[in-house]
Design an enzyme around this catalytic site. Structure first.
Site, short mmCIF file in Angstrom:
data_model
loop_
_atom_site.label_atom_id
_atom_site.label_comp_id
_atom_site.label_asym_id
_atom_site.label_seq_id
_atom_site.Cartn_x
_atom_site.Cartn_y
_atom_site.Cartn_z
N ASP A 130 7.16 -8.28 2.97
CA ASP A 130 6.28 -7.90 4.08
C ASP A 130 5.34 -9.03 4.50
O ASP A 130 4.23 -8.81 4.94
CB ASP A 130 5.50 -6.62 3.75
CG ASP A 130 4.59 -6.77 2.53
OD1 ASP A 130 4.59 -7.85 1.92
OD2 ASP A 130 3.89 -5.80 2.21
N GLU B 286 -6.22 -5.67 -9.23
CA GLU B 286 -5.92 -4.98 -7.96
C GLU B 286 -7.22 -4.47 -7.35
O GLU B 286 -8.14 -4.11 -8.07
CB GLU B 286 -4.94 -3.83 -8.22
CG GLU B 286 -3.55 -4.29 -8.55
CD GLU B 286 -2.99 -5.24 -7.49
OE1 GLU B 286 -2.86 -4.84 -6.33
OE2 GLU B 286 -2.70 -6.41 -7.82
N ASN C 8 35.52 -0.46 41.54
CA ASN C 8 36.41 -0.81 40.42
C ASN C 8 36.73 0.38 39.55
O ASN C 8 37.52 0.28 38.65
CB ASN C 8 35.79 -1.93 39.57
CG ASN C 8 34.44 -1.53 39.00
OD1 ASN C 8 33.68 -0.82 39.65
ND2 ASN C 8 34.14 -1.99 37.81
N ARG D 290 1.79 3.36 5.07
CA ARG D 290 0.74 3.12 6.07
C ARG D 290 1.30 2.75 7.45
O ARG D 290 0.57 2.69 8.42
CB ARG D 290 -0.22 2.03 5.55
CG ARG D 290 -1.14 2.53 4.46
CD ARG D 290 -1.82 1.38 3.73
NE ARG D 290 -0.93 0.71 2.78
CZ ARG D 290 -1.26 -0.33 2.04
NH1 ARG D 290 -2.47 -0.85 2.13
NH2 ARG D 290 -0.41 -0.87 1.19
N GLY E 271 6.49 0.41 -8.95
CA GLY E 271 5.63 -0.76 -8.86
C GLY E 271 6.38 -2.08 -8.81
O GLY E 271 7.59 -2.16 -9.07
C1 UD1 Z 1 0.64 -6.32 -3.88
C2 UD1 Z 1 -0.02 -6.98 -5.10
C3 UD1 Z 1 -1.41 -7.48 -4.73
C4 UD1 Z 1 -1.27 -8.45 -3.58
C5 UD1 Z 1 -0.53 -7.82 -2.40
C6 UD1 Z 1 -0.24 -8.85 -1.35
C7 UD1 Z 1 0.90 -5.86 -7.03
C8 UD1 Z 1 0.65 -4.88 -8.10
N1 UD1 Z 1 -0.09 -6.06 -6.19
O1 UD1 Z 1 -0.14 -5.18 -3.54
O2 UD1 Z 1 -2.03 -8.12 -5.82
O3 UD1 Z 1 -2.55 -8.88 -3.20
O4 UD1 Z 1 0.70 -7.26 -2.80
O5 UD1 Z 1 0.42 -8.29 -0.27
O6 UD1 Z 1 1.97 -6.45 -6.99
N2 UD1 Z 1 7.68 -2.94 -3.75
C9 UD1 Z 1 8.86 -2.63 -4.35
N3 UD1 Z 1 8.91 -1.65 -5.31
C10 UD1 Z 1 7.79 -0.98 -5.70
C11 UD1 Z 1 6.57 -1.31 -5.08
C12 UD1 Z 1 6.54 -2.29 -4.12
O7 UD1 Z 1 9.89 -3.21 -4.04
O8 UD1 Z 1 7.92 -0.11 -6.57
C13 UD1 Z 1 7.65 -3.97 -2.72
C14 UD1 Z 1 7.24 -3.46 -1.35
O9 UD1 Z 1 8.37 -3.09 -0.58
C15 UD1 Z 1 6.54 -4.65 -0.74
C16 UD1 Z 1 6.01 -5.41 -1.94
O10 UD1 Z 1 6.72 -4.96 -3.07
O11 UD1 Z 1 7.41 -5.48 -0.03
C17 UD1 Z 1 4.51 -5.21 -2.15
O12 UD1 Z 1 4.24 -3.85 -2.33
P1 UD1 Z 1 2.92 -3.20 -1.75
O13 UD1 Z 1 2.91 -1.76 -2.12
O14 UD1 Z 1 2.74 -3.56 -0.34
O15 UD1 Z 1 1.84 -3.93 -2.69
P2 UD1 Z 1 0.30 -4.10 -2.39
O16 UD1 Z 1 -0.41 -2.85 -2.74
O17 UD1 Z 1 0.12 -4.65 -1.05
CA CA Z 2 1.44 -5.13 0.82
#
Ligand code: UD1
Ligand code: CA
Length: 446
Positions: free
Chosen positions: A102, A154, A384, A15, A77
């Site tokens: 993040d 979620e 210079n 995004r 995930g």
């Molecule tokens: C996640 C949470 C959600 C929470 C939200 C808060 C889960 C399933 N959901 O959703 O409940 O409200 O964060 O911000 O955890 N990442 C990895 N590997 C992956 C996927 C993600 O390292 O395979 C990392 C991303 O880089 C990021 C973080 O995990 O820093 C969160 O991932 P993101 O996809 O932003 O999760 P959300 O959908 O926001």
């Molecule tokens: Ca997020």
């Protein structure tokens, strides 16, 4: 209890609409993931483990040895991401703190409280929650009739009823590791094809445990960055937080909204910052200075009682009582001694100006050693560079360089010497003599 930390940073951040991994987008001059590292720094001496995936090399290069890295080859995930860290942190500690990279506003103080709570409970999962109307796509915290946390759903999978819940999951958890590692393997694939870390909450409840939770006081701490809009909002909040600290520490800001101070910068008491001031990198500004309006200072040390107006400074050192501007440019290696005065349109690079030296108008000093109490006339230039090589210029104490003098380096001007207006100096000028003309010749000694 011993504690390890894992920071999830493998996602692409689709995004953000960017070629740069999300966690490398900058806030106040530092990559997003740097803030996560800062937040966990005080909690444990164990080096944090960062799970990287998209742009792994870039992320590792940007953050260096502040963390250990583990690669998540397929982004399956958040649950899958934590699993990747097991070989590195598995048996090390009794507790594991997991945060997402993040969330740059999250403070070490809040994390400390969460860890404290986790240590005082038997629960295998202790999580942070936030109650706010700005749901930002966060998972919803489910509670049973007695108010106990029973799961996290979620947003994408929530029922209309569940979507109304305002207690949300910011994504900050403290786990007991003896329960965590085996439990991770029990997570089922979600409808989205991911292993959700959040499913652990439901699993712990199934195992008969009560989940401990801590509600964050200030919802702005857990703003997660998913888009560039969030990025600018978070940057504004970080800037406000930093500026408020500096004001409470005795720094005056005429307009904090247009004052930009990066982490790592220091500013002395009773210094006044006018609008459009940018203090960046490893910069320190002393006490009782007046900076700006419109001044950009990067990696520079500024002494006390300096006045800098509408100027740009990089990798320079200024002793006390230096006066500069408007429209000066200090480049790498500029050293301005106590009481130097630089008027409009001066440029100094890799040069020292001695104490009390004045350079009032339109001059360039490059690769020059200028002694104390020298007067550099309007339009003086050190030539210079001959097109291939750079050469040094030396100007002795108390010299008077006439307006529009060209100093063709390498060249030395002796102490107390003078040059006439428009002189082109190609040979050394002895101390206490006057040289004029093109090329300059000595016509008088005194
Ligand atoms: C996640 C949470 C959600 C929470 C939200 C808060 C889960 C399933 N959901 O959703 O409940 O409200 O964060 O911000 O955890 N990442 C990895 N590997 C992956 C996927 C993600 O390292 O395979 C990392 C991303 O880089 C990021 C973080 O995990 O820093 C969160 O991932 P993101 O996809 O932003 O999760 P959300 O959908 O926001
Ligand atoms: Ca997020």
């Amino acid at each position: 209890m011993t504690l390890s930390t894992v920071i999830l940073a493998a996602g692409q951040g689709t995004r953000m609409k960017s070629g740069l991994p999300k966690v490398l987008h900058q806030l106040l001059g530092k990559p997003m993931a740097w803030y996560a590292l800062q937040a966990v720094r005080e909690l444990t001496t164990e080096k944090p483990v960062m799970v990287v995936g998209f742009g792994a090399d870039e992320v590792q290069k940007a953050l260096g040895d502040q963390a250990e890295y583990v690669l998540q080859e397929q982004l399956l995930g958040t649950g899958h991401a934590v699993m990747q860290a097991e070989p590195l942190v598995g048996g090390k500690s009794e507790m594991l703190l997991v945060i997402y990279a993040d969330m740059p506003l999250l403070t070490g103080e809040t994390l400390g409280k969460l860890v404290g709570k986790a240590q005082s409970q038997v629960a295998p999962v202790t999580l942070l929650t936030v109650t706010t109307d700005e749901t930002r796509g966060f998972g919803r915290i489910l509670r049973d009739a007695s108010g106990q946390v029973s799961g996290i759903v979620e947003e994408a999978q929530a029922t209309p009823e569940q979507l109304k819940i305002r207690e949300l999951n910011p994504g900050v958890y403290c786990f007991r590791t003896n329960w965590l590692w085996p439990a991770l393997r029990r997570i089922q694939l979600s409808p989205k094809g991911e292993y959700y870390l959040t499913d652990l909450v439901g699993l712990a409840v199934e195992d008969g445990y009560k989940i401990a939770s801590l509600s964050v006081d200030d919802p702005s701490e857990v703003i997660g960055i998913n888009t560039r809009l969030h990025l600018s909002q978070a940057e504004a909040l970080l800037r406000k937080r930093a500026n408020e600290q500096w004001m409470l520490a005795g720094v005056t800001m005429i307009d904090p909204n247009s004052t930009y101070i990066e982490p790592g910068v220091t500013v002395g008491q009773d210094t006044i910052l006018w609008p459009g001031t940018y203090l960046r990198g490893q910069t320190s500004v002393g006490a009782n200075c007046i900076i700006g309006p419109n001044t950009i200072i990067t990696d520079t040390r500024v002494g006390d009682h300096c006045t800098l107006l509408a100027s740009v400074l990089e990798c320079a050192v200024l002793e006390d009582h230096v006066e500069m501007g408007p429209y000066c440019h200090l480049r790498k290696g500029a050293y301005l001694s106590r009481g130097v005065h630089m008027g409009n349109f001066g440029e100094v690079k890799n040069s020292t100006l001695g104490p009390g030296t004045k350079m009032g108008h339109f001059s360039y000093m490059g690769d020059a050693q200028v002694g104390p109490d020298v007067n550099i006339g309007a339009g003086t230039i050190t030539c210079n560079f001959d097109g291939t090589q750079k050469f040094p210029t030396e100007i002795g104490e108390g010299a008077f360089i006439g307006s529009d003098t060209m100093l063709v380096a390498p060249v030395k001007i002796g102490a107390g010497a003078k040059t006439g207006a428009g002189a082109v100096v190609t040979k050394d000028i002895p101390a206490h003599s006057l040289a004029v003309g093109v090329p300059a010749r000595v016509i008088k000694e005194f």
